[in-house]
Write a protein that holds these residues in place. Structure first.
Motif, mmCIF file in Angstrom:
data_model
loop_
_atom_site.group_PDB
_atom_site.id
_atom_site.type_symbol
_atom_site.label_atom_id
_atom_site.label_comp_id
_atom_site.label_asym_id
_atom_site.label_seq_id
_atom_site.Cartn_x
_atom_site.Cartn_y
_atom_site.Cartn_z
ATOM 1 N N THR A 40 -11.919 21.865 -9.988
ATOM 2 C CA THR A 40 -11.581 21.499 -11.363
ATOM 3 C C THR A 40 -12.584 22.071 -12.362
ATOM 4 O OG1 THR A 40 -12.718 19.393 -11.101
ATOM 5 C CG2 THR A 40 -10.328 19.402 -10.741
ATOM 6 N N LYS A 41 -13.479 22.911 -11.896
ATOM 7 C CA LYS A 41 -14.449 23.528 -12.803
ATOM 8 C C LYS A 41 -13.703 24.428 -13.793
ATOM 9 C CE LYS A 41 -18.749 26.048 -12.956
ATOM 10 N NZ LYS A 41 -19.815 26.684 -12.198
ATOM 11 N N GLY A 42 -13.866 24.142 -15.077
ATOM 12 C CA GLY A 42 -13.181 24.914 -16.109
ATOM 13 C C GLY A 42 -11.704 24.593 -16.222
ATOM 14 N N ARG A 43 -11.298 23.478 -15.624
ATOM 15 C CA ARG A 43 -9.886 23.083 -15.608
ATOM 16 C C ARG A 43 -9.758 21.622 -16.006
ATOM 17 N NH1 ARG A 43 -8.646 25.826 -9.700
ATOM 18 N NH2 ARG A 43 -8.956 27.970 -10.395
ATOM 19 N N VAL A 44 -8.588 21.251 -16.490
ATOM 20 C CA VAL A 44 -8.339 19.865 -16.884
ATOM 21 C C VAL A 44 -6.975 19.418 -16.363
ATOM 22 C CG1 VAL A 44 -9.802 19.836 -18.949
ATOM 23 C CG2 VAL A 44 -7.437 20.617 -19.126
ATOM 24 N N TRP A 45 -6.890 18.148 -16.021
ATOM 25 C CA TRP A 45 -5.601 17.563 -15.650
ATOM 26 C C TRP A 45 -4.860 17.207 -16.924
ATOM 27 C CZ3 TRP A 45 -3.190 17.807 -11.246
ATOM 28 C CH2 TRP A 45 -3.919 17.957 -10.065
ATOM 29 N N CYS A 46 -3.573 17.490 -16.933
ATOM 30 C CA CYS A 46 -2.736 17.197 -18.087
ATOM 31 C C CYS A 46 -1.521 16.392 -17.652
ATOM 32 C CB CYS A 46 -2.269 18.491 -18.744
ATOM 33 S SG CYS A 46 -3.635 19.480 -19.374
ATOM 34 N N LYS A 47 -1.135 15.455 -18.505
ATOM 35 C CA LYS A 47 0.094 14.700 -18.272
ATOM 36 C C LYS A 47 1.235 15.521 -18.853
ATOM 37 C CE LYS A 47 0.151 10.240 -18.860
ATOM 38 N NZ LYS A 47 0.218 8.885 -19.473
ATOM 39 N N VAL A 48 2.286 15.692 -18.060
ATOM 40 C CA VAL A 48 3.427 16.500 -18.481
ATOM 41 C C VAL A 48 4.723 15.739 -18.234
ATOM 42 C CG1 VAL A 48 2.243 18.699 -18.074
ATOM 43 C CG2 VAL A 48 3.582 17.671 -16.236
ATOM 44 N N ASP A 49 5.746 16.130 -18.947
ATOM 45 C CA ASP A 49 7.097 15.638 -18.699
ATOM 46 C C ASP A 49 7.848 16.788 -18.041
ATOM 47 O OD1 ASP A 49 9.339 13.792 -18.967
ATOM 48 O OD2 ASP A 49 10.112 15.236 -20.416
ATOM 49 N N VAL A 50 8.447 16.525 -16.877
ATOM 50 C CA VAL A 50 9.168 17.576 -16.158
ATOM 51 C C VAL A 50 10.651 17.246 -16.098
ATOM 52 C CG1 VAL A 50 7.189 18.339 -14.799
ATOM 53 C CG2 VAL A 50 8.635 16.516 -13.912
ATOM 54 N N GLU A 51 11.458 18.293 -16.129
ATOM 55 C CA GLU A 51 12.911 18.160 -16.015
ATOM 56 C C GLU A 51 13.424 19.196 -15.031
ATOM 57 O OE1 GLU A 51 14.964 18.215 -19.756
ATOM 58 O OE2 GLU A 51 13.393 17.050 -20.738
ATOM 59 N N MET A 83 9.028 22.061 -18.457
ATOM 60 C CA MET A 83 7.850 21.214 -18.556
ATOM 61 C C MET A 83 7.414 21.124 -20.010
ATOM 62 S SD MET A 83 4.049 21.897 -16.976
ATOM 63 C CE MET A 83 3.612 23.127 -18.222
ATOM 64 N N THR A 84 7.005 19.924 -20.413
ATOM 65 C CA THR A 84 6.422 19.709 -21.732
ATOM 66 C C THR A 84 5.054 19.083 -21.539
ATOM 67 O OG1 THR A 84 8.618 19.302 -22.669
ATOM 68 C CG2 THR A 84 6.721 18.600 -23.987
ATOM 69 N N LEU A 85 4.023 19.723 -22.058
ATOM 70 C CA LEU A 85 2.668 19.179 -21.986
ATOM 71 C C LEU A 85 2.564 18.026 -22.974
ATOM 72 C CD1 LEU A 85 -0.312 19.271 -21.119
ATOM 73 C CD2 LEU A 85 -0.651 21.052 -22.820
ATOM 74 N N LEU A 86 2.232 16.841 -22.468
ATOM 75 C CA LEU A 86 2.135 15.661 -23.321
ATOM 76 C C LEU A 86 0.717 15.420 -23.819
ATOM 77 C CD1 LEU A 86 4.420 13.261 -21.260
ATOM 78 C CD2 LEU A 86 5.035 14.664 -23.251
ATOM 79 N N GLU A 87 -0.252 15.514 -22.902
ATOM 80 C CA GLU A 87 -1.640 15.285 -23.296
ATOM 81 C C GLU A 87 -2.594 15.769 -22.217
ATOM 82 O OE1 GLU A 87 -3.056 11.130 -23.207
ATOM 83 O OE2 GLU A 87 -1.124 10.632 -22.306
ATOM 84 N N VAL A 88 -3.813 16.073 -22.642
ATOM 85 C CA VAL A 88 -4.885 16.393 -21.708
ATOM 86 C C VAL A 88 -5.474 15.062 -21.272
ATOM 87 C CG1 VAL A 88 -7.138 17.485 -21.441
ATOM 88 C CG2 VAL A 88 -5.361 18.594 -22.812
ATOM 89 N N CYS A 89 -5.560 14.856 -19.967
ATOM 90 C CA CYS A 89 -6.052 13.568 -19.457
ATOM 91 C C CYS A 89 -7.569 13.487 -19.543
ATOM 92 C CB CYS A 89 -5.591 13.357 -18.027
ATOM 93 S SG CYS A 89 -3.806 13.199 -17.890
ATOM 94 N N HIS A 90 -8.259 14.357 -18.812
ATOM 95 C CA HIS A 90 -9.718 14.352 -18.790
ATOM 96 C C HIS A 90 -10.206 15.458 -17.880
ATOM 97 C CE1 HIS A 90 -9.128 12.367 -14.924
ATOM 98 N NE2 HIS A 90 -8.367 11.516 -15.550
ATOM 99 N N ASP A 91 -11.471 15.739 -17.976
ATOM 100 C CA ASP A 91 -12.117 16.687 -17.071
ATOM 101 C C ASP A 91 -12.691 15.853 -15.940
ATOM 102 O OD1 ASP A 91 -13.554 18.593 -15.762
ATOM 103 O OD2 ASP A 91 -14.760 19.190 -17.477
ATOM 104 N N VAL A 92 -12.262 16.120 -14.719
ATOM 105 C CA VAL A 92 -12.650 15.257 -13.602
ATOM 106 C C VAL A 92 -13.829 15.787 -12.804
ATOM 107 C CG1 VAL A 92 -10.404 14.188 -13.376
ATOM 108 C CG2 VAL A 92 -10.888 16.267 -12.108
#
Length: 110
Positions: free
Chosen positions: A61-72, A93-102
């Motif tokens: 996850t270095k340099g990466r972030v988890w994102c909440k998405v809506d998928v269809e 896919m629709t990106l809803l929000e960036v969750c956090h850097d883990v």
């Protein structure tokens, strides 16, 4: 349906895919249709690759972030738990929000 996608966070704060079509910019709130791109060394599995939980122990996850998405229009693809379990391959896919850097490894997410 809510799912999670690990995206690359660029220096200019834009988000993009990790491996396939990695120059693409993923904006928040815009529905994006999946495109089919072949890349040497990767299995051809068209669609946005997401998971039901923000867990992918095989990816840094270095340099990466988890994102909440809506998928269809998605299919589920069974993978080992060491690869995050069930993958969701979505045609939209629709990106809803960036969750956090883990941190360094995605298994740090509980």
């Amino acid at each position: 349906m809510i799912a999670y996608k690990l995206l690359r966070l660029r220096k200019d704060k834009t988000l993009g895919p990790l491996f396939i079509n990695c120059r693409q910019r993923i904006p928040v709130g815009t529905p994006l249709k999946a495109e089919a791109h072949r890349r040497k060394g990767y299995q051809f599995r068209p669609g946005w690759h997401c998971t039901w939980k923000p867990v992918a122990p095989h990816l840094s996850t270095k340099g990466r972030v988890w994102c909440k998405v809506d998928v269809e229009d998605y299919v589920q693809y069974a993978r080992p738990e060491s690869q995050g379990g069930t993958w969701v391959l979505a045609q939209q896919m629709t990106l809803l929000e960036v969750c956090h850097d883990v941190g360094e490894r995605s298994e740090a997410v509980a």
